[in-house]
Design an enzyme around this catalytic site. Structure first.
Site, mmCIF file in Angstrom:
data_model
loop_
_atom_site.group_PDB
_atom_site.id
_atom_site.type_symbol
_atom_site.label_atom_id
_atom_site.label_comp_id
_atom_site.label_asym_id
_atom_site.label_seq_id
_atom_site.Cartn_x
_atom_site.Cartn_y
_atom_site.Cartn_z
ATOM 1 N N TYR A 148 2.735 10.078 -0.479
ATOM 2 C CA TYR A 148 3.618 9.513 0.537
ATOM 3 C C TYR A 148 5.096 9.820 0.270
ATOM 4 O O TYR A 148 5.967 8.981 0.493
ATOM 5 C CB TYR A 148 3.445 7.991 0.620
ATOM 6 C CG TYR A 148 2.160 7.523 1.257
ATOM 7 C CD1 TYR A 148 1.257 8.410 1.828
ATOM 8 C CD2 TYR A 148 1.854 6.165 1.299
ATOM 9 C CE1 TYR A 148 0.078 7.969 2.391
ATOM 10 C CE2 TYR A 148 0.669 5.709 1.879
ATOM 11 C CZ TYR A 148 -0.216 6.620 2.416
ATOM 12 O OH TYR A 148 -1.381 6.171 2.986
ATOM 13 N N ASN B 41 4.674 -7.288 14.273
ATOM 14 C CA ASN B 41 3.313 -7.071 13.798
ATOM 15 C C ASN B 41 2.800 -8.268 13.010
ATOM 16 O O ASN B 41 1.629 -8.654 13.128
ATOM 17 C CB ASN B 41 3.251 -5.817 12.928
ATOM 18 C CG ASN B 41 3.401 -4.537 13.725
ATOM 19 O OD1 ASN B 41 3.193 -4.521 14.941
ATOM 20 N ND2 ASN B 41 3.760 -3.457 13.057
ATOM 21 N N HIS C 100 -8.259 8.791 -2.791
ATOM 22 C CA HIS C 100 -7.689 8.924 -1.439
ATOM 23 C C HIS C 100 -8.591 9.726 -0.506
ATOM 24 O O HIS C 100 -8.827 9.331 0.638
ATOM 25 C CB HIS C 100 -6.314 9.600 -1.554
ATOM 26 C CG HIS C 100 -5.429 9.354 -0.382
ATOM 27 N ND1 HIS C 100 -4.081 9.661 -0.392
ATOM 28 C CD2 HIS C 100 -5.656 8.851 0.850
ATOM 29 C CE1 HIS C 100 -3.537 9.337 0.758
ATOM 30 N NE2 HIS C 100 -4.474 8.852 1.539
ATOM 31 N N LEU D 227 8.279 -4.874 12.237
ATOM 32 C CA LEU D 227 7.441 -5.519 11.232
ATOM 33 C C LEU D 227 7.191 -6.983 11.583
ATOM 34 O O LEU D 227 6.052 -7.462 11.518
ATOM 35 C CB LEU D 227 8.096 -5.412 9.857
ATOM 36 C CG LEU D 227 7.343 -6.096 8.706
ATOM 37 C CD1 LEU D 227 5.932 -5.538 8.566
ATOM 38 C CD2 LEU D 227 8.116 -5.950 7.402
ATOM 39 N N ASP E 288 0.831 -1.204 0.000
ATOM 40 C CA ASP E 288 0.000 0.000 0.000
ATOM 41 C C ASP E 288 0.865 1.253 0.000
ATOM 42 O O ASP E 288 1.713 1.431 0.873
ATOM 43 C CB ASP E 288 -0.906 0.004 1.232
ATOM 44 C CG ASP E 288 -1.867 1.177 1.238
ATOM 45 O OD1 ASP E 288 -2.969 1.040 0.686
ATOM 46 O OD2 ASP E 288 -1.511 2.242 1.794
ATOM 47 N N ARG F 14 9.162 0.825 11.067
ATOM 48 C CA ARG F 14 10.420 1.480 10.691
ATOM 49 C C ARG F 14 11.612 0.552 10.799
ATOM 50 O O ARG F 14 12.692 0.875 10.321
ATOM 51 C CB ARG F 14 10.631 2.729 11.560
ATOM 52 C CG ARG F 14 9.781 3.913 11.125
ATOM 53 C CD ARG F 14 10.126 5.151 11.914
ATOM 54 N NE ARG F 14 9.703 5.039 13.306
ATOM 55 C CZ ARG F 14 9.962 5.950 14.234
ATOM 56 N NH1 ARG F 14 10.671 7.025 13.924
ATOM 57 N NH2 ARG F 14 9.530 5.791 15.478
ATOM 58 N N LEU G 24 -3.296 0.350 14.766
ATOM 59 C CA LEU G 24 -2.722 0.476 16.110
ATOM 60 C C LEU G 24 -2.985 1.856 16.708
ATOM 61 O O LEU G 24 -2.385 2.241 17.713
ATOM 62 C CB LEU G 24 -1.216 0.200 16.077
ATOM 63 C CG LEU G 24 -0.808 -1.206 15.655
ATOM 64 C CD1 LEU G 24 0.706 -1.356 15.667
ATOM 65 C CD2 LEU G 24 -1.453 -2.250 16.550
ATOM 66 N N GLY G 25 -3.886 2.609 16.080
ATOM 67 C CA GLY G 25 -4.243 3.915 16.631
ATOM 68 C C GLY G 25 -3.066 4.845 16.767
ATOM 69 O O GLY G 25 -2.906 5.507 17.790
ATOM 70 N N GLU H 283 12.396 -5.575 12.949
ATOM 71 C CA GLU H 283 11.931 -6.166 14.193
ATOM 72 C C GLU H 283 10.483 -5.753 14.483
ATOM 73 O O GLU H 283 9.662 -6.589 14.911
ATOM 74 C CB GLU H 283 12.837 -5.733 15.355
ATOM 75 C CG GLU H 283 14.261 -6.301 15.301
ATOM 76 C CD GLU H 283 15.134 -5.634 14.232
ATOM 77 O OE1 GLU H 283 16.088 -6.277 13.782
ATOM 78 O OE2 GLU H 283 14.820 -4.481 13.850
#
Length: 349
Positions: free
Chosen positions: A62, A300, A127, A297, A57, A292, A214-215, A295
């Site tokens: 971006y 998650n 978007h 990633l 995505d 970022r 994750l807010g 680890e």
């Protein structure tokens, strides 16, 4: 039941197969004062793809994300589902370099194709709805790009439910390319999409792709009561950015506390629990996750293996519940249900 990145799901009413977690690339680049440099971004991309992930995505707005992906995806383009977005302004001062209209649509997609080094985009989102471009202009412009082979599927993000459902109805009636997905902000700290957007998406055949699951990091436990004071703006970080958006409140920190409790019970991280909740919500196809570091990633991605009991899900639902408001609360009332089911006599005078 635990999942893996190659436990593919169909996206909306299409036959497109996507991973149950999408890799968000807003963190690719440091244009906003935070994010991953190119080498680190490459590690994130490789980690995701090597685990079987195929849903990437990005967006025209971006920063350097599209340019990086153009390099990263060269050797695996056909096996990836590459999603980008248009409408945000690309050139300050040029009124036609932003918006949902045809001129910006064509120019933005052409620029995205150049940056992504590809002939086509698998999925194109509108978007942000601009409330000024006629629905028929947007839909016909999207359909033209599909017919030209520059875009394969089209979708919506950040728009009212009534507008999205109207767009889908028009597309169906005109025989234009239907919408297949809806990207919305959706997490335990923001369940507003449950009022109308998610039910609408399920009704008209849109796969829900939540962003910020994750807010803004609140559900990962990175914030505390000390962050309730407004940031002074002296440092540009993702942390200060999200705090400035009002994501850090007594209510959201209270929700994060319960997430942390459940995480301790199942031996997982709070982020994994929050993502596991999101993955189990009706209509959700693939939450968009960002990181970022490799680890972060990998942590998650391990949310795919998290098992939550019915009691734990109920606790998470209870602490984060929202009022649906009118007309939902009215229609859910016992009196109204009784009237509509014929259980009460009604004076028709």
């Amino acid at each position: 039941m635990s999942l893996t990145l190659d436990t593919y799901r169909l996206l909306g009413r299409s036959g497109l197969r996507v991973s149950p977690l999408a890799l968000g690339t807003a963190t690719f680049g440091t244009d906003w004062g935070w994010g991953a440099e190119q080498d680190d971004a490459r590690k994130l991309f490789d980690t995701y793809v090597e685990r079987g992930g195929n849903f990437i995505d990005t967006a025209a707005g971006y920063g350097g994300s599209e340019r990086m992906l153009g390099e990263f995806t060269r050797d695996a383009r056909e096996s990836l589902v590459l999603a980008t977005k248009y409408t945000t302004q690309r050139r300050p001062g040029d009124p036609n370099s932003g918006g949902a209209h045809r001129k910006n649509l064509v120019a933005s997609v052409q620029n995205s194709l150049l940056q992504l080094r590809t002939d086509y985009v698998d999925l194109l989102y509108v978007h942000v709805w601009d409330f000024s471009t006629p629905a028929e202009e947007v839909l016909r412009g999207l359909d033209d790009l599909v017919r030209q082979g520059k875009v394969l599927y089209v979708a919506m993000s950040n728009a009212p439910a009534w507008e999205v459902s109207r767009l889908q109805a028009i597309a169906d009636l005109r025989g234009w390319s239907p919408l297949v997905a809806l990207q919305v902000e959706y997490s335990l700290i923001n369940r507003d999409a449950e009022r109308d957007l998610v039910p609408m998406a399920r009704a008209v055949g849109l796969g829900v792709v939540p962003y910020s699951p994750l807010g803004g990091g609140v559900l990962s436990g990175k914030y505390s009561r000390a962050d309730l004071t407004s940031p002074d703006g002296s440092e540009s970080t993702r942390r200060s950015f999200n705090a400035g958006l009002g994501m850090v409140t007594e209510r959201t920190l209270g929700i994060a506390d319960v997430v942390r409790e459940v995480a301790r019970e199942v031996g997982r991280t709070p982020a994994q629990v929050a993502l596991a909740w999101n993955l189990r919500q009706p209509g959700v196809t693939a939450p968009v996750i960002g990181a970022r570091t490799p680890e972060q990633l990998l942590g998650n991605l391990d949310a795919l293996e998290v098992e939550l009991s019915d009691a734990q899900l109920a606790r998470l639902d209870a602490v984060s519940a929202i009022e649906l408001g009118y007309p939902h609360d009215l229609l859910a009332g016992e009196h109204i249900r009784a009237v509509t089911s014929g259980d009460l006599k009604v004076d028709s005078r």
